[in-house]
Every structure is written in structure tokens, then in C-alpha cells.
Enzyme design. Sequence first.
Site, PDB file in Angstrom:
ATOM      1  N   ASP A   9       0.842  -1.200   0.000  1.00  0.00           N
ATOM      2  CA  ASP A   9       0.000   0.000   0.000  1.00  0.00           C
ATOM      3  C   ASP A   9       0.881   1.255   0.000  1.00  0.00           C
ATOM      4  O   ASP A   9       0.964   1.963   1.004  1.00  0.00           O
ATOM      5  CB  ASP A   9      -0.939  -0.023   1.218  1.00  0.00           C
ATOM      6  CG  ASP A   9      -1.930  -1.181   1.149  1.00  0.00           C
ATOM      7  OD1 ASP A   9      -2.442  -1.461   0.057  1.00  0.00           O
ATOM      8  OD2 ASP A   9      -2.181  -1.819   2.189  1.00  0.00           O
ATOM      9  N   LYS A  31       0.726  -8.390  -2.261  1.00  0.00           N
ATOM     10  CA  LYS A  31      -0.687  -8.062  -2.452  1.00  0.00           C
ATOM     11  C   LYS A  31      -0.769  -6.690  -3.109  1.00  0.00           C
ATOM     12  O   LYS A  31      -0.299  -5.698  -2.560  1.00  0.00           O
ATOM     13  CB  LYS A  31      -1.437  -8.037  -1.121  1.00  0.00           C
ATOM     14  CG  LYS A  31      -2.927  -7.775  -1.329  1.00  0.00           C
ATOM     15  CD  LYS A  31      -3.672  -7.753  -0.023  1.00  0.00           C
ATOM     16  CE  LYS A  31      -3.684  -6.404   0.626  1.00  0.00           C
ATOM     17  NZ  LYS A  31      -4.708  -5.469   0.132  1.00  0.00           N
ATOM     18  N   ASP A  58      -5.939  -7.672  -4.996  1.00  0.00           N
ATOM     19  CA  ASP A  58      -7.032  -7.451  -4.048  1.00  0.00           C
ATOM     20  C   ASP A  58      -7.841  -6.217  -4.433  1.00  0.00           C
ATOM     21  O   ASP A  58      -7.666  -5.146  -3.853  1.00  0.00           O
ATOM     22  CB  ASP A  58      -6.408  -7.292  -2.652  1.00  0.00           C
ATOM     23  CG  ASP A  58      -7.442  -7.125  -1.559  1.00  0.00           C
ATOM     24  OD1 ASP A  58      -8.579  -7.614  -1.726  1.00  0.00           O
ATOM     25  OD2 ASP A  58      -7.118  -6.505  -0.524  1.00  0.00           O
ATOM     26  N   LEU A  59      -8.735  -6.379  -5.407  1.00  0.00           N
ATOM     27  CA  LEU A  59      -9.525  -5.223  -5.864  1.00  0.00           C
ATOM     28  C   LEU A  59     -10.924  -5.203  -5.259  1.00  0.00           C
ATOM     29  O   LEU A  59     -11.672  -4.259  -5.456  1.00  0.00           O
ATOM     30  CB  LEU A  59      -9.601  -5.212  -7.402  1.00  0.00           C
ATOM     31  CG  LEU A  59      -8.258  -5.066  -8.109  1.00  0.00           C
ATOM     32  CD1 LEU A  59      -8.450  -5.021  -9.625  1.00  0.00           C
ATOM     33  CD2 LEU A  59      -7.504  -3.836  -7.650  1.00  0.00           C
ATOM     34  N   LYS A  60     -11.277  -6.242  -4.543  1.00  0.00           N
ATOM     35  CA  LYS A  60     -12.559  -6.300  -3.819  1.00  0.00           C
ATOM     36  C   LYS A  60     -13.745  -5.864  -4.701  1.00  0.00           C
ATOM     37  O   LYS A  60     -14.476  -4.931  -4.368  1.00  0.00           O
ATOM     38  CB  LYS A  60     -12.505  -5.437  -2.555  1.00  0.00           C
ATOM     39  CG  LYS A  60     -11.441  -5.872  -1.556  1.00  0.00           C
ATOM     40  CD  LYS A  60     -11.523  -5.032  -0.287  1.00  0.00           C
ATOM     41  CE  LYS A  60     -10.599  -5.483   0.802  1.00  0.00           C
ATOM     42  NZ  LYS A  60      -9.173  -5.237   0.574  1.00  0.00           N
ATOM     43  N   CYS A  61     -13.931  -6.578  -5.819  1.00  0.00           N
ATOM     44  CA  CYS A  61     -15.000  -6.212  -6.751  1.00  0.00           C
ATOM     45  C   CYS A  61     -16.375  -6.347  -6.086  1.00  0.00           C
ATOM     46  O   CYS A  61     -16.636  -7.311  -5.358  1.00  0.00           O
ATOM     47  CB  CYS A  61     -14.958  -7.122  -7.983  1.00  0.00           C
ATOM     48  SG  CYS A  61     -13.419  -7.035  -8.874  1.00  0.00           S
ATOM     49  N   HIS A  62     -17.236  -5.400  -6.358  1.00  0.00           N
ATOM     50  CA  HIS A  62     -18.584  -5.385  -5.782  1.00  0.00           C
ATOM     51  C   HIS A  62     -19.461  -4.527  -6.693  1.00  0.00           C
ATOM     52  O   HIS A  62     -19.389  -3.294  -6.672  1.00  0.00           O
ATOM     53  CB  HIS A  62     -18.518  -4.779  -4.362  1.00  0.00           C
ATOM     54  CG  HIS A  62     -19.792  -4.920  -3.587  1.00  0.00           C
ATOM     55  ND1 HIS A  62     -19.891  -4.576  -2.250  1.00  0.00           N
ATOM     56  CD2 HIS A  62     -21.010  -5.374  -3.933  1.00  0.00           C
ATOM     57  CE1 HIS A  62     -21.107  -4.811  -1.819  1.00  0.00           C
ATOM     58  NE2 HIS A  62     -21.815  -5.290  -2.827  1.00  0.00           N
ATOM     59  N   ASP A  63     -20.290  -5.187  -7.513  1.00  0.00           N
ATOM     60  CA  ASP A  63     -21.147  -4.450  -8.453  1.00  0.00           C
ATOM     61  C   ASP A  63     -22.250  -5.410  -8.889  1.00  0.00           C
ATOM     62  O   ASP A  63     -22.375  -6.511  -8.332  1.00  0.00           O
ATOM     63  CB  ASP A  63     -20.294  -3.961  -9.643  1.00  0.00           C
ATOM     64  CG  ASP A  63     -20.850  -2.688 -10.278  1.00  0.00           C
ATOM     65  OD1 ASP A  63     -22.086  -2.613 -10.470  1.00  0.00           O
ATOM     66  OD2 ASP A  63     -20.063  -1.785 -10.593  1.00  0.00           O
ATOM     67  N   THR A 117     -11.557  -6.412   8.311  1.00  0.00           N
ATOM     68  CA  THR A 117     -10.986  -6.508   9.664  1.00  0.00           C
ATOM     69  C   THR A 117     -10.958  -5.135  10.362  1.00  0.00           C
ATOM     70  O   THR A 117     -10.664  -5.050  11.537  1.00  0.00           O
ATOM     71  CB  THR A 117      -9.560  -7.097   9.625  1.00  0.00           C
ATOM     72  OG1 THR A 117      -8.856  -6.493   8.563  1.00  0.00           O
ATOM     73  CG2 THR A 117      -9.592  -8.597   9.425  1.00  0.00           C
ATOM     74  N   ARG A 179      -0.204  -8.831  13.127  1.00  0.00           N
ATOM     75  CA  ARG A 179       0.744  -7.980  13.850  1.00  0.00           C
ATOM     76  C   ARG A 179       1.579  -8.818  14.809  1.00  0.00           C
ATOM     77  O   ARG A 179       1.069  -9.782  15.381  1.00  0.00           O
ATOM     78  CB  ARG A 179      -0.015  -6.936  14.711  1.00  0.00           C
ATOM     79  CG  ARG A 179      -0.859  -5.942  13.935  1.00  0.00           C
ATOM     80  CD  ARG A 179       0.015  -4.950  13.187  1.00  0.00           C
ATOM     81  NE  ARG A 179      -0.737  -3.925  12.490  1.00  0.00           N
ATOM     82  CZ  ARG A 179      -1.163  -4.023  11.225  1.00  0.00           C
ATOM     83  NH1 ARG A 179      -0.929  -5.123  10.539  1.00  0.00           N
ATOM     84  NH2 ARG A 179      -1.802  -3.025  10.645  1.00  0.00           N
ATOM     85  N   GLN A 188      -6.532  -1.294  12.233  1.00  0.00           N
ATOM     86  CA  GLN A 188      -7.123  -2.631  12.312  1.00  0.00           C
ATOM     87  C   GLN A 188      -7.749  -2.828  13.697  1.00  0.00           C
ATOM     88  O   GLN A 188      -7.195  -2.397  14.700  1.00  0.00           O
ATOM     89  CB  GLN A 188      -6.050  -3.706  12.078  1.00  0.00           C
ATOM     90  CG  GLN A 188      -5.413  -3.661  10.691  1.00  0.00           C
ATOM     91  CD  GLN A 188      -6.322  -4.234   9.606  1.00  0.00           C
ATOM     92  OE1 GLN A 188      -7.521  -4.415   9.811  1.00  0.00           O
ATOM     93  NE2 GLN A 188      -5.755  -4.491   8.453  1.00  0.00           N
ATOM     94  N   ARG A 209       1.757  -2.774   6.814  1.00  0.00           N
ATOM     95  CA  ARG A 209       2.606  -1.762   7.450  1.00  0.00           C
ATOM     96  C   ARG A 209       3.695  -2.282   8.380  1.00  0.00           C
ATOM     97  O   ARG A 209       4.786  -1.701   8.395  1.00  0.00           O
ATOM     98  CB  ARG A 209       1.706  -0.734   8.151  1.00  0.00           C
ATOM     99  CG  ARG A 209       0.987   0.145   7.135  1.00  0.00           C
ATOM    100  CD  ARG A 209      -0.210   0.836   7.692  1.00  0.00           C
ATOM    101  NE  ARG A 209      -1.314  -0.105   7.927  1.00  0.00           N
ATOM    102  CZ  ARG A 209      -2.515   0.251   8.349  1.00  0.00           C
ATOM    103  NH1 ARG A 209      -2.772   1.527   8.607  1.00  0.00           N
ATOM    104  NH2 ARG A 209      -3.459  -0.642   8.510  1.00  0.00           N
TER     105      ARG A 209
HETATM  106  O1  C5P Z   1      -0.986  -2.577   6.887  1.00  0.00           O
HETATM  107  P1  C5P Z   1      -1.900  -3.739   7.203  1.00  0.00           P
HETATM  108  O2  C5P Z   1      -1.149  -4.992   7.642  1.00  0.00           O
HETATM  109  O3  C5P Z   1      -3.005  -3.354   8.155  1.00  0.00           O
HETATM  110  O4  C5P Z   1      -2.567  -4.069   5.788  1.00  0.00           O
HETATM  111  C1  C5P Z   1      -3.590  -5.027   5.643  1.00  0.00           C
HETATM  112  C2  C5P Z   1      -3.995  -5.119   4.194  1.00  0.00           C
HETATM  113  O5  C5P Z   1      -5.011  -6.104   4.092  1.00  0.00           O
HETATM  114  C3  C5P Z   1      -4.535  -3.821   3.597  1.00  0.00           C
HETATM  115  O6  C5P Z   1      -4.057  -3.736   2.258  1.00  0.00           O
HETATM  116  C4  C5P Z   1      -6.041  -4.005   3.612  1.00  0.00           C
HETATM  117  O7  C5P Z   1      -6.661  -3.375   2.525  1.00  0.00           O
HETATM  118  C5  C5P Z   1      -6.174  -5.534   3.477  1.00  0.00           C
HETATM  119  N1  C5P Z   1      -7.401  -6.121   4.021  1.00  0.00           N
HETATM  120  C6  C5P Z   1      -7.798  -5.968   5.334  1.00  0.00           C
HETATM  121  N2  C5P Z   1      -8.965  -6.542   5.774  1.00  0.00           N
HETATM  122  C7  C5P Z   1      -9.701  -7.270   4.944  1.00  0.00           C
HETATM  123  C8  C5P Z   1      -9.300  -7.450   3.621  1.00  0.00           C
HETATM  124  C9  C5P Z   1      -8.119  -6.867   3.196  1.00  0.00           C
HETATM  125  O8  C5P Z   1      -7.100  -5.331   6.101  1.00  0.00           O
HETATM  126  N3  C5P Z   1     -10.790  -7.897   5.395  1.00  0.00           N
END
Ligand code: C5P
Length: 233
Positions: A9, A31, A58-63, A117, A179, A188, A209
Site C-alpha cells: 500500500d 498483495k 485485491d480489488l474487492k469487486c462489488h457491483d 478486519t 501484527r 485494524q 505496514r
Molecule cells: O498494513 P496492514 O497490515 O493493516 O494491511 C492489511 C492489508 O489487508 C490492507 O491492504 C487491507 O486493505 C487488506 N485487508 C484488510 N482486511 C480485509 C481485507 C483486506 O485489512 N478484510
Amino acid sequence: MKTLFVALDFKTEQETFAFLDKFEGQSIGVKVGMSQFYMSGPKIIEEMCRRGHEVFLDLKCHDIPNTVYLACLQLSQLPVKLLTVHTLGGKEMMQAAVKGVEEGPYQPQILGITQLTSTNQTQLNQDLGISGDLQSSVIHLAQLAEESGLAGVVSSVQEVSQIKAATSERFLSLTPGIRMQTNATNDQKRVATPEQARLAGADFIVVGRPITQSSDPVAAYQEFIHQWKGSNN
Ligand code: C5P
């Protein structure tokens, strides 16, 4: 299997490749999310594959179903391993996504997003207007995803064992929100360590991160891999 995907990201392509340059010669899971894809387009995927990385798009399509079908048909022209759609788009939409990838050359596996999450119980009930508890909603959406032909779902570690119990053995589980005990949780809400993810039975984890913002990303990546793979490392 058991891939750790690093969530890239970043704000610019330069930052992304400066990060990936540190892993030269290593094949890692990455990712690519909306920001990367909107910024750079499909060519960034080709470049990552050329460097030997395994890509989770991971584009999370929703339409509406037809639009998701067409989107997935396009995305399956790319050499990616995993794609995501929102399970909240419903069964017909998920089936359309499966049909789309089946018609393309690469046929990535599709995972369904259950509840993000970053969503907690209060947000589910008050902001989204969905009654009941968060875990039940996640389990329901996972079962719907399996019925629709998806390969698995994305959820927090806290829901993995219940998802595994409620779905078939080959239904996959990917967990973000990972984490180390010493890391900041950032935005999160439901976090767990790589070891907790492994013990819960997750098939893939996503870490962003804690690795990308680390002063030594390669060392941080190794530390996460070590805990994720456990004694198999
Ligand atoms: O930086 P961090 O470890 O929090 O990044 C988590 C990644 O996982 C982010 O790119 C976020 O968009 C993705 N994600 C998420 N929860 C979901 C699906 C994807 O945090 N349910």
C-alpha cells in the site's frame, strides 16, 4: 500454499519498486490493492511476475453480476494467483465472478471478503445496519461464498476456526490484520500474530505496514515468515 503476501500500500510506483528492490533475487508474495492498480494498471502486475513474485490482486469487486463477470474476465488475463470480490454482493454476483475467471487464461482463485478486519461489532450494527453478531455474519458469508463456487474467504484470524468448521476442508482462509505483539495495530480492530494465524488454520496471511514501514523491511519480513511457517521454516 501458506504464502505470506506483503500488502504494497504505497503512494507511488517509485516507493513500491524501491521496496521490492530490497528483495531482489527473492521470490515473495505481494498483495496489489486498489491504490497500486489504479495508479499503475496491469503493467505493474506483469513487472512483479517478471521479478518472480506471486501476486494477490485485491480489488474487492462489488457491483451488479454482469459488471463483475466482465471485470473478472479482464482480470483473469493477468498472471495473478488470487483475486477478491465482496461476498456482500450476493450469490449471483459471486457466481458471475467465477464464470468470468473460468473464461480467462490464468484462472486465479477467487476469495470473498466477508467483513473487513477494520469493522467492529458497533460499526456492523449501527453504521451498516446489519443486526446480529459479527462472527455469525462472517460465517454466513463464508458459507454463501462456498455455495457460490469461491475458493475461500478473507476474514480475521478470530473467525478462521469457525469458518473451517462450517465449510469444506479445501475451502481456503486468508487473514489480514496480522501484527507482532510489539507492533502498532494502526486502523485494524481485530488483529492476531502470525503464529496465532497458523495455529487457527489460516492458509495465507497478509501483512502490510509492520513490514513496509519497518526500518529494515527484509528483516521484518523474515521475522514474520519465521513465525508464520513455524517449525516448517
Ligand atoms: O498494513 P496492514 O497490515 O493493516 O494491511 C492489511 C492489508 O489487508 C490492507 O491492504 C487491507 O486493505 C487488506 N485487508 C484488510 N482486511 C480485509 C481485507 C483486506 O485489512 N478484510
